[in-house]
Design an enzyme around this catalytic site. Structure first.
Site, PDB file in Angstrom:
ATOM      1  N   CYS A  43       3.995 -18.670  24.948  1.00 21.63           N
ATOM      2  CA  CYS A  43       4.797 -19.577  24.122  1.00 21.63           C
ATOM      3  C   CYS A  43       3.923 -20.603  23.407  1.00 21.63           C
ATOM      4  O   CYS A  43       4.041 -20.802  22.205  1.00 21.63           O
ATOM      5  CB  CYS A  43       5.848 -20.279  24.976  1.00 21.63           C
ATOM      6  N   LYS A  51       4.306 -19.978  16.166  1.00 19.34           N
ATOM      7  CA  LYS A  51       5.275 -19.324  15.268  1.00 19.34           C
ATOM      8  C   LYS A  51       6.117 -20.349  14.520  1.00 19.34           C
ATOM      9  O   LYS A  51       6.270 -20.295  13.312  1.00 19.34           O
ATOM     10  CB  LYS A  51       6.148 -18.375  16.095  1.00 19.34           C
TER      11      LYS A  51
END
Ligand code: NDP
Length: 460
Positions: A43, A51
């Site tokens: 993550c 992201k």
């Protein structure tokens, strides 16, 4: 080596592992966490966080264009990929450092290296040491699963590599249409990359409400993504300028980069689990009970390695619940109802609860309340953008079973809708809530009559 090196050994310093380690440490346990890569896991290092930063970067493309409709005159703009990659790197390094600090503050020993299990309470490290603890937590996450049956798939990159490409490709082919595929398609097309999405289904984002999928397909196409539904790659070959992707409809696509976003698998390879008898599913996922305990009572597992709901907040909750239950005085299990999720395309998707299809299968009578409209911003920007919202309601109990949003900031909106659903909100609760005007979210409390005609007209 002694019988009690630690109270807990955690393997994997991602979202679930770090949370479990630091909470267990906070409860007074002697904890070690083993990690062979950067602290933070997928993550933080090569998933949600970078992201979202790249998604935010891509949205300036629309901001510059839309500004003109609001009176701004902007000069020529250009985009510097290298500057974005460097800025991202700085931020994830900062976050990874914060994770390390948190571990240290809670007395957790960070051990660098690879670990494998050699017994119910024993771990072997890649540096030759063996460690023992009465509790072991596996939190090794997942890894990209590239479709192995496609000849030449080794030419494709995964989401692990995409963040640090040395140059921004001119032509990008993305295989798959899950979360990762659609998010990268949406962001790269805005960074000026000629982007093609190759997927075998008729619509992207399997598993989401059908109407959201239709709206997403329209929006991706409008943003310039070349959508190729109903195809699979047959082979990938190196070409003079990049790669040729031959599709099963016999067409050939040229691309500088091929990104395979064909799912992820639990990262259990090399952990030695089969040797010590930890039960796993065929895909390598560790089988756990509600307490995250594996088939061996001293070994637990949380997060994507268990392939329950593969989302960071879920892994964090699982890690926290494990640590509180085993080392604290507040045993509890994770509630998997009403887990909201967002897909950070532009516009975004936010979803919680049952899709229309899933609700129809479970309840005899459901009502659908929906709306599709042009957001206020699009009136002046001229952008042909639609917002779509759907509430799925149990017609008998009036309970709201699901909410499905497509539009700007849908990820922010769905978090709050999830609170209402978690409290068991009925349609009347939504209706009796005063609207905030003018917002997009106000539509959620002003949906009056089930309107199936609208859906047929809007999305065909
Ligand atoms: P997904 O499971 O979401 O999607 C996989 C995609 O690959 C599907 O479109 C699937 O097609 C396709 N596919 C699988 N095998 C093949 C094959 N052999 N040939 C062609 N296509 C294939 O995986 P992702 O990689 O997108 O994401 C992995 C996980 O990461 C997600 O499950 C999610 O939990 C998490 N994630 C969450 C995000 C968020 O919350 N915003 C963002 C990114 C990731 P088909 O549908 O036809 O099976």
């Amino acid at each position: 080596m002694s019988a009690t090196d630690y109270d807990l050994i955690v393997i994997g310093a991602g979202s679930g592992g770090v949370r479990a380690a630091r909470v267990a440490g906070g409860h007074g346990a002697k904890v070690a966490i083993i990690e062979d890569f950067r602290v933070g896991g997928t993550c933080v290092i090569r998933g949600c966080v970078p992201k979202k930063l790249y998604v935010l970067a891509s949205r300036f493309h629309d901001e510059f264009e839309d500004a003109r409709g609001f009176g701004w005159r902007t000069g020529p703009v250009d985009f510097d990929w290298g500057a974005l990659v460097a800025a991202k790197e700085k931020e994830i390094t900062r976050l990874s450092g914060l994770y390390e600090q948190t571990l240290a503050k809670n007395g957790v020993a960070l051990i660098r290296g690879r670990a494998s299990l050699i017994g119910p309470d024993s771990v072997a490290l890649s540096d030759g040491r063996n460690l023992r603890a009465p509790h072991i937590l596996i939190a090794t996450g997942g890894a990209p699963a590239l479709a192995p049956s496609v000849p030449g798939i080794e030419h494709a990159i995964s989401s692990n590599e995409v963040f640090d490409l040395p140059v921004l490709p001119k032509r990008l082919a993305i295989i798959g249409s899950g979360y990762i595929a659609v998010e990268f398609a949406s962001l790269f097309v805005r960074l000026g990359v000629q982007t093609t999405l190759l997927y075998r289904a008729g619509l992207p984002l399997r598993g989401f409400d059908e109407d959201l999928r239709k709206h997403l397909a329209i929006a991706l196409a409008q943003s310039g993504v070349d959508l190729r539904p109903g195809v699979s790659p047959r082979r990938i070959d190196k070409s003079a300028t990049g790669f040729n992707v031959t599709l099963d409809d016999d067409s050939v696509l040229d691309a500088d980069i091929v990104l395979a976003a064909t799912g992820r698998r639990p990262a259990t390879n090399g952990l030695g689990l089969d040797k010590i008898g930890v039960a796993m599913r065929d895909n390598g996922a560790i089988i756990v009970d509600a307490q995250s305990r594996t088939s061996i009572s001293s070994i637990y597992a949380v997060g994507d390695v268990t392939d329950r709901i593969n989302l960071t907040p879920v892994a964090i909750r699982e890690g926290h619940a494990f640590a509180d239950s085993v080392f604290g005085s507040t045993p509890r299990i994770v509630d998997y109802d009403n887990v909201a999720s967002a897909v950070f395309t532009t516009p975004e998707i936010g979803a919680v609860g049952l899709s229309e299809t899933a609700a129809s299968e479970r309840f005899p009578n459901i009502d659908i309340f929906e709306t599709a409209f042009r957001p206020m911003r699009a009136t002046l920007s001229g952008r042909s953008e639609r917002v779509y919202m759907k509430l799925v309601v149990n017609a008998d109990s009036q309970k709201v079973l699901g909410a499905h949003l497509f539009g700007p900031e849908a990820g922010e909106m769905i978090q709050l809708v999830a609170v209402a659903l978690q409290m068991g909100a009925t349609k009347q609760d939504f209706d009796s809530t005063m609207a905030v005007h003018p917002t997009m979210a106000e539509e959620l409390v002003t949906l009056r009559t089930p309107d199936r005609q609208l859906r047929r007209e809007q999305i065909t």
